[in-house]
Design a protein around this motif. Structure first.
Motif, PDB file in Angstrom:
ATOM      1  N   VAL A   1      32.008  92.143  27.692  1.00 38.36           N
ATOM      2  CA  VAL A   1      32.329  92.652  26.369  1.00 38.36           C
ATOM      3  C   VAL A   1      31.274  93.991  26.158  1.00 38.36           C
ATOM      4  O   VAL A   1      30.237  94.154  26.665  1.00 38.36           O
ATOM      5  N   ALA A   2      31.988  94.899  25.870  1.00 35.79           N
ATOM      6  CA  ALA A   2      31.427  96.152  25.788  1.00 35.79           C
ATOM      7  C   ALA A   2      31.416  96.727  24.197  1.00 35.79           C
ATOM      8  O   ALA A   2      32.393  96.626  23.466  1.00 35.79           O
ATOM      9  N   ILE A   3      30.169  97.059  23.492  1.00 33.66           N
ATOM     10  CA  ILE A   3      30.057  97.412  22.123  1.00 33.66           C
ATOM     11  C   ILE A   3      30.247  98.900  22.175  1.00 33.66           C
ATOM     12  O   ILE A   3      29.432  99.774  22.979  1.00 33.66           O
TER      13      ILE A   3
ATOM     14  N   ILE B   1      22.372  97.471  19.636  1.00 34.47           N
ATOM     15  CA  ILE B   1      22.415  96.722  18.103  1.00 34.47           C
ATOM     16  C   ILE B   1      22.361  95.111  18.349  1.00 34.47           C
ATOM     17  O   ILE B   1      21.863  94.549  17.492  1.00 34.47           O
ATOM     18  N   LEU B   2      21.952  94.923  19.715  1.00 32.08           N
ATOM     19  CA  LEU B   2      22.201  93.208  19.857  1.00 32.08           C
ATOM     20  C   LEU B   2      20.804  93.117  20.161  1.00 32.08           C
ATOM     21  O   LEU B   2      19.933  93.707  20.674  1.00 32.08           O
ATOM     22  N   ASP B   3      20.464  91.457  19.823  1.00 31.59           N
ATOM     23  CA  ASP B   3      19.337  90.976  20.225  1.00 31.59           C
ATOM     24  C   ASP B   3      19.379  90.504  21.764  1.00 31.59           C
ATOM     25  O   ASP B   3      19.758  89.776  21.860  1.00 31.59           O
ATOM     26  N   LEU B   4      18.670  91.302  22.329  1.00 30.13           N
ATOM     27  CA  LEU B   4      18.392  91.142  23.801  1.00 30.13           C
ATOM     28  C   LEU B   4      17.869  89.718  24.254  1.00 30.13           C
ATOM     29  O   LEU B   4      18.411  89.011  25.110  1.00 30.13           O
ATOM     30  N   LYS B   5      16.978  89.405  23.716  1.00 34.06           N
ATOM     31  CA  LYS B   5      16.179  88.186  23.902  1.00 34.06           C
ATOM     32  C   LYS B   5      17.297  86.938  23.505  1.00 34.06           C
ATOM     33  O   LYS B   5      17.072  86.014  24.432  1.00 34.06           O
ATOM     34  N   ASN B   6      17.779  87.019  22.526  1.00 31.97           N
ATOM     35  CA  ASN B   6      18.446  85.815  22.179  1.00 31.97           C
ATOM     36  C   ASN B   6      19.699  85.707  23.003  1.00 31.97           C
ATOM     37  O   ASN B   6      20.200  84.662  23.532  1.00 31.97           O
ATOM     38  N   LEU B   7      20.520  86.830  23.081  1.00 32.86           N
ATOM     39  CA  LEU B   7      21.601  86.893  24.227  1.00 32.86           C
ATOM     40  C   LEU B   7      21.273  86.335  25.510  1.00 32.86           C
ATOM     41  O   LEU B   7      21.935  85.850  26.013  1.00 32.86           O
TER      42      LEU B   7
ATOM     43  N   PHE C   1      23.802  85.370  28.737  1.00 28.07           N
ATOM     44  CA  PHE C   1      24.495  86.282  29.141  1.00 28.07           C
ATOM     45  C   PHE C   1      23.713  87.429  30.176  1.00 28.07           C
ATOM     46  O   PHE C   1      22.197  87.336  29.886  1.00 28.07           O
ATOM     47  N   GLN C   2      24.307  88.183  30.919  1.00 27.37           N
ATOM     48  CA  GLN C   2      23.714  89.181  31.849  1.00 27.37           C
ATOM     49  C   GLN C   2      24.076  90.392  30.883  1.00 27.37           C
ATOM     50  O   GLN C   2      25.206  90.839  30.547  1.00 27.37           O
ATOM     51  N   LEU C   3      22.864  90.858  30.263  1.00 30.59           N
ATOM     52  CA  LEU C   3      23.032  91.684  29.285  1.00 30.59           C
ATOM     53  C   LEU C   3      22.303  93.219  29.837  1.00 30.59           C
ATOM     54  O   LEU C   3      21.267  93.298  30.332  1.00 30.59           O
ATOM     55  N   PHE C   4      22.999  94.319  29.212  1.00 26.31           N
ATOM     56  CA  PHE C   4      22.721  95.705  29.468  1.00 26.31           C
ATOM     57  C   PHE C   4      22.839  96.318  28.213  1.00 26.31           C
ATOM     58  O   PHE C   4      24.091  96.412  27.712  1.00 26.31           O
ATOM     59  N   SER C   5      21.757  97.136  27.764  1.00 25.26           N
ATOM     60  CA  SER C   5      21.707  97.760  26.508  1.00 25.26           C
ATOM     61  C   SER C   5      21.086  98.861  26.833  1.00 25.26           C
ATOM     62  O   SER C   5      20.079  99.215  27.375  1.00 25.26           O
ATOM     63  N   LEU C   6      21.832  99.768  26.321  1.00 24.17           N
ATOM     64  CA  LEU C   6      21.400 101.442  26.651  1.00 24.17           C
ATOM     65  C   LEU C   6      20.338 101.523  25.821  1.00 24.17           C
ATOM     66  O   LEU C   6      20.036 101.212  24.650  1.00 24.17           O
ATOM     67  N   GLY C   7      19.128 102.215  26.374  1.00 25.55           N
ATOM     68  CA  GLY C   7      17.859 102.720  25.901  1.00 25.55           C
ATOM     69  C   GLY C   7      16.930 101.541  25.646  1.00 25.55           C
ATOM     70  O   GLY C   7      15.869 101.900  25.210  1.00 25.55           O
ATOM     71  N   LYS C   8      17.131 100.639  26.103  1.00 20.76           N
ATOM     72  CA  LYS C   8      16.356  99.419  26.595  1.00 20.76           C
ATOM     73  C   LYS C   8      15.629  99.102  27.860  1.00 20.76           C
ATOM     74  O   LYS C   8      16.557  99.095  28.515  1.00 20.76           O
ATOM     75  N   SER C   9      14.368  98.721  27.899  1.00 20.55           N
ATOM     76  CA  SER C   9      13.696  98.666  29.373  1.00 20.55           C
ATOM     77  C   SER C   9      14.278  97.226  29.688  1.00 20.55           C
ATOM     78  O   SER C   9      14.287  96.811  30.927  1.00 20.55           O
TER      79      SER C   9
END
Length: 229
Positions: A172-174, A205-211, A216-224
């Motif tokens: 999924v891509a936001i 915009i997503l809650d990295l910790k929750n997802l 989920f394998q999560l990549f979020s721009l601007g987050k470390s």
């Protein structure tokens, strides 16, 4: 010989500062800016600076456009690389197509260019946007002139339900920061996705910790603290 505009920098600063978007509302990481005005205005600035002999200034502002294009391509490459260096015949869901939330304006939307790269890699894309119609999405892609129209119609699916868009997808891509995306039942989304389930948050915009906790394998721009490196 250098040319000078005669502008008062304090007046320019005051004018720019009157825009409430400048500051924390504007300085956010994303997959890239779009819209009909910002890029056009920067290109006008490049032209004016160049015509006045201020080539270094023109080069500086042109880099803003180049970096914005790079960010879109980088995001697409990140998806391909993370999905084991191939997205051929894999299904990817796009949440959002408009260049920003609360509009159906798609001009220069980052989603168009991310989709272009993925389609060139033979991906199948399922798209949900609450305001953008299928006809507009197809037109946006056809107007690029870089894609086979038959392939566009074959590999693009536009749906009216976000959960349907994310059903049995590899990722999924936001692409647009629509209100509500973060509040979806992501546990339900996870259960209906292919595994491993990847999410690429291009708007942060997503809650990295929750997802990540869901699986989920999560990549979020601007987050470390991303799960996908």
């Amino acid at each position: 010989m250098e040319a000078y505009t005669g502008a008062d920098v304090s007046e320019v600063s005051r004018s720019i500062g009157m825009d409430s978007r400048i500051g924390s509302k504007f300085l956010k990481a994303s997959v890239g800016f779009g819209g009909s005005c910002f890029q056009k205005d920067i290109l006008n600035l490049v032209y004016i600076a160049s015509s006045l002999g201020l080539q270094e200034v023109a080069d500086y502002w042109e880099q803003v456009i180049l970096m914005n294009d790079y960010q879109k391509h980088r995001f697409a490459r990140k998806i391909v690389k993370t999905l084991y260096n191939t997205v051929a015949d894999k299904k990817i869901a796009f949440l959002g197509w408009a260049f920003k939330k609360d509009t159906n304006d798609t001009r220069e939307s980052a989603a168009i260019y991310v989709a272009e790269k993925l389609l060139q890699e033979q991906a199948n894309i399922s798209i949900y946007d609450p305001k953008v119609k299928k006809e507009q999405i197809i037109t946006d892609l056809e107007n690029l002139g870089t894609l086979d129209p038959e392939a566009i119609h074959k590999r693009i699916t536009v749906v009216s339900n976000p959960y349907e868009a994310m059903k049995e997808v590899h990722a999924v891509a936001i692409l647009t920061e629509w209100d509500g995306f973060a509040d979806y039942d992501w546990q339900k989304v996870y259960e209906n996705m292919m595994k491993p389930a990847f999410v690429f948050d291009g708007r942060g915009i997503l809650d990295l910790k929750n997802l990540t906790k869901i699986g989920f394998q999560l990549f979020s721009l601007g987050k470390s603290n991303t799960a996908v490196k």
